[in-house]
Design an enzyme around this catalytic site. Structure first.
Site, PDB file in Angstrom:
ATOM      1  N   LYS A  16     -10.050  -2.661  -1.895  1.00  0.00           N
ATOM      2  CA  LYS A  16      -9.859  -1.724  -3.232  1.00  0.00           C
ATOM      3  C   LYS A  16     -11.167  -1.298  -3.646  1.00  0.00           C
ATOM      4  O   LYS A  16     -11.124  -0.174  -4.166  1.00  0.00           O
ATOM      5  CB  LYS A  16      -9.246  -2.871  -4.421  1.00  0.00           C
ATOM      6  CG  LYS A  16      -7.930  -3.504  -4.048  1.00  0.00           C
ATOM      7  CD  LYS A  16      -7.135  -2.395  -3.189  1.00  0.00           C
ATOM      8  CE  LYS A  16      -5.742  -3.144  -2.410  1.00  0.00           C
ATOM      9  NZ  LYS A  16      -5.028  -2.042  -1.385  1.00  0.00           N
ATOM     10  N   GLU A  19       4.150  -6.064  -5.708  1.00  0.00           N
ATOM     11  CA  GLU A  19       5.239  -6.317  -4.694  1.00  0.00           C
ATOM     12  C   GLU A  19       5.967  -7.758  -4.894  1.00  0.00           C
ATOM     13  O   GLU A  19       5.165  -8.613  -4.948  1.00  0.00           O
ATOM     14  CB  GLU A  19       4.795  -6.040  -3.391  1.00  0.00           C
ATOM     15  CG  GLU A  19       3.605  -6.649  -2.676  1.00  0.00           C
ATOM     16  CD  GLU A  19       2.469  -5.598  -2.840  1.00  0.00           C
ATOM     17  OE1 GLU A  19       2.221  -4.732  -3.903  1.00  0.00           O
ATOM     18  OE2 GLU A  19       1.428  -5.865  -2.385  1.00  0.00           O
ATOM     19  N   ASP A  39      -4.431   2.149   0.804  1.00  0.00           N
ATOM     20  CA  ASP A  39      -4.099   0.765   0.416  1.00  0.00           C
ATOM     21  C   ASP A  39      -4.926  -0.358   1.226  1.00  0.00           C
ATOM     22  O   ASP A  39      -4.280  -1.346   1.557  1.00  0.00           O
ATOM     23  CB  ASP A  39      -2.505   0.668   0.998  1.00  0.00           C
ATOM     24  CG  ASP A  39      -1.814  -0.517   0.744  1.00  0.00           C
ATOM     25  OD1 ASP A  39      -0.780  -0.820   1.316  1.00  0.00           O
ATOM     26  OD2 ASP A  39      -2.181  -1.040  -0.367  1.00  0.00           O
ATOM     27  N   ASP A  57      -2.223   2.836  -4.124  1.00  0.00           N
ATOM     28  CA  ASP A  57      -1.602   1.401  -4.344  1.00  0.00           C
ATOM     29  C   ASP A  57      -2.566   0.670  -5.041  1.00  0.00           C
ATOM     30  O   ASP A  57      -3.793   0.587  -4.622  1.00  0.00           O
ATOM     31  CB  ASP A  57      -1.221   0.832  -3.233  1.00  0.00           C
ATOM     32  CG  ASP A  57      -0.170  -0.280  -3.308  1.00  0.00           C
ATOM     33  OD1 ASP A  57      -0.085  -1.347  -2.651  1.00  0.00           O
ATOM     34  OD2 ASP A  57       0.520  -0.453  -4.469  1.00  0.00           O
ATOM     35  N   ASN A  58      -1.871  -0.364  -5.760  1.00  0.00           N
ATOM     36  CA  ASN A  58      -2.838  -1.505  -6.352  1.00  0.00           C
ATOM     37  C   ASN A  58      -3.856  -0.858  -7.609  1.00  0.00           C
ATOM     38  O   ASN A  58      -4.702  -1.745  -7.763  1.00  0.00           O
ATOM     39  CB  ASN A  58      -3.395  -2.392  -5.229  1.00  0.00           C
ATOM     40  CG  ASN A  58      -2.599  -2.534  -4.157  1.00  0.00           C
ATOM     41  OD1 ASN A  58      -2.613  -2.294  -3.122  1.00  0.00           O
ATOM     42  ND2 ASN A  58      -1.537  -3.352  -4.631  1.00  0.00           N
TER      43      ASN A  58
HETATM   44  N1  LIG Z   1      -9.353   0.829   8.133  1.00  0.00           N
HETATM   45  C1  LIG Z   1      -9.715  -0.158   7.036  1.00  0.00           C
HETATM   46  N2  LIG Z   1     -11.008   0.368   6.582  1.00  0.00           N
HETATM   47  C2  LIG Z   1     -11.200  -0.821   5.704  1.00  0.00           C
HETATM   48  N3  LIG Z   1     -10.706  -1.677   5.058  1.00  0.00           N
HETATM   49  C3  LIG Z   1      -9.646  -1.873   5.711  1.00  0.00           C
HETATM   50  C4  LIG Z   1      -9.006  -1.352   6.633  1.00  0.00           C
HETATM   51  N4  LIG Z   1      -7.842  -1.566   6.864  1.00  0.00           N
HETATM   52  C5  LIG Z   1      -7.819  -2.835   6.146  1.00  0.00           C
HETATM   53  N5  LIG Z   1      -8.729  -2.882   5.504  1.00  0.00           N
HETATM   54  C6  LIG Z   1      -8.932  -3.988   4.426  1.00  0.00           C
HETATM   55  C7  LIG Z   1      -7.862  -4.962   4.120  1.00  0.00           C
HETATM   56  O1  LIG Z   1      -6.725  -4.172   3.948  1.00  0.00           O
HETATM   57  C8  LIG Z   1      -5.759  -5.017   3.104  1.00  0.00           C
HETATM   58  C9  LIG Z   1      -6.114  -4.486   1.626  1.00  0.00           C
HETATM   59  N6  LIG Z   1      -4.829  -4.615   0.828  1.00  0.00           N
HETATM   60  C10 LIG Z   1      -4.895  -5.684  -0.159  1.00  0.00           C
HETATM   61  O2  LIG Z   1      -6.085  -6.181  -0.154  1.00  0.00           O
HETATM   62  C11 LIG Z   1      -3.931  -5.988  -1.004  1.00  0.00           C
HETATM   63  C12 LIG Z   1      -3.757  -7.204  -1.811  1.00  0.00           C
HETATM   64  C13 LIG Z   1      -2.748  -7.472  -2.636  1.00  0.00           C
HETATM   65  C14 LIG Z   1      -2.823  -8.637  -3.372  1.00  0.00           C
HETATM   66  C15 LIG Z   1      -3.265  -9.868  -2.885  1.00  0.00           C
HETATM   67  C16 LIG Z   1      -3.414 -10.898  -3.503  1.00  0.00           C
HETATM   68  C17 LIG Z   1      -3.012 -10.947  -5.033  1.00  0.00           C
HETATM   69  F1  LIG Z   1      -2.943 -12.075  -5.731  1.00  0.00           F
HETATM   70  C18 LIG Z   1      -2.288  -9.671  -5.597  1.00  0.00           C
HETATM   71  C19 LIG Z   1      -2.629  -8.717  -4.839  1.00  0.00           C
HETATM   72  C20 LIG Z   1      -1.997  -6.427  -2.882  1.00  0.00           C
HETATM   73  C21 LIG Z   1      -1.709  -5.283  -2.070  1.00  0.00           C
HETATM   74  O3  LIG Z   1      -0.682  -4.596  -2.326  1.00  0.00           O
HETATM   75  C22 LIG Z   1      -2.688  -5.020  -1.215  1.00  0.00           C
HETATM   76  O4  LIG Z   1      -2.917  -3.637  -0.490  1.00  0.00           O
HETATM   77 MG   LIG Z   2      -1.353  -2.617  -1.352  1.00  0.00          MG
END
Ligand SMILES: Nc1ncnc2c1ncn2CCOCCNC(=O)c1cc(-c2ccc(F)cc2)cc(O)c1O
Ligand SMILES: [Mg+2]
Length: 214
Positions: free
Chosen positions: A144, A199, A141, A169-170
């Site tokens: 992406k 969500e 999650d 997810d996603n």
């Molecule tokens: N340890 C690690 N190593 C590397 N990378 C890492 C990390 N830990 C965090 N990160 C990076 C970032 O983590 C968040 C990623 N999640 C999302 O970006 C996300 C975005 C939407 C979304 C947004 C906008 C819309 F319009 C529509 C959908 C929905 C979701 O359900 C999402 O999960």
């Molecule tokens: Mg997500």
């Protein structure tokens, strides 16, 4: 100074959720995201699918990539048997700080190890530094475009065994096309798509469950 959305989400949990009650923490966050501010938690609809995969897997060792505010961390940890443990990786220190407090409020901190850092750096350290043999379940999650490289990294590091489950997810929104193509076409995975919605919205999204075949 202005508060951040994760800080406001934590405030709602500390104000409305019952300490030590994971379900009330989940309910409070879902209510906050529906009534106040959207946030990128897996949410209640996809969360029910997550719950069913966790319970049917009955995992001892779980890895979560991308903690955010700890919503799915609490959902998963609340379903784990007593000796099981969940390692969750979060890149953003501000998110990690909030997540630790949400996890503790829910009372599941003894089952959870939150590690700050990038998945690509931490996955190769799982065996030596975190005493992990293999993961029974991985919940993807995070960024992406990291789903595919990190899956290959977990294979290379011997962190997956025959029967390990990847739940992503996603896979539709925001979307992980290269990951989907890989797990759906690789002879090393048996994949299944669970159609759902992004969500707190009516936009299509879903979870992809992939069993590693060894
Ligand atoms: N340890 C690690 N190593 C590397 N990378 C890492 C990390 N830990 C965090 N990160 C990076 C970032 O983590 C968040 C990623 N999640 C999302 O970006 C996300 C975005 C939407 C979304 C947004 C906008 C819309 F319009 C529509 C959908 C929905 C979701 O359900 C999402 O999960
Ligand atoms: Mg997500």
């Amino acid at each position: 100074t202005q508060s951040t959305r994760p800080q406001r989400l934590l405030g709602a949990v500390q104000k409305k959720a019952t300490r030590g009650n994971p379900r009330s923490v989940i309910q409070t966050i879902d209510q906050f995201c529906r009534q106040r501010e959207w946030a990128m938690n897996v949410g209640d609809e996809k969360g029910c699918i997550l719950d069913s995969v966790v319970t049917e897997t009955n995992p001892t060792t779980v890895l979560e990539l991308g903690t955010y505010c700890g919503y799915s961390t609490v959902r998963i940890a609340s379903l784990l048997p007593p000796q099981a443990r969940l390692i969750t990786l979060e890149f953003n220190p501000d998110f990690a700080r909030i997540a630790r407090q949400v996890i503790t409020w829910a009372g599941v901190q003894d089952k959870v190890e939150l590690v700050e850092g990038a998945s690509g750096d931490l996955i190769p350290k799982m065996k030596a530094q975190f005493g992990v043999n293999t993961f029974d379940l991985v919940f993807l999650d995070h960024w992406k475009d990291r789903y595919l490289p990190d899956t290959k990294l977990m294979e290379e590091c011997g962190l997956l065994k025959k029967g390990s489950i990847l739940l992503a997810d996603n896979v539709i929104c925001p979307g992980t096309p290269d990951y989907l193509e890989y797990v759906r076409n690789s002879p090393r995975y048996q994949s299944q798509y669970f159609k759902s919605h992004l969500e707190y919205t009516k936009v299509e999204d879903g979870l992809e469950k992939s069993v590693f075949l060894g």
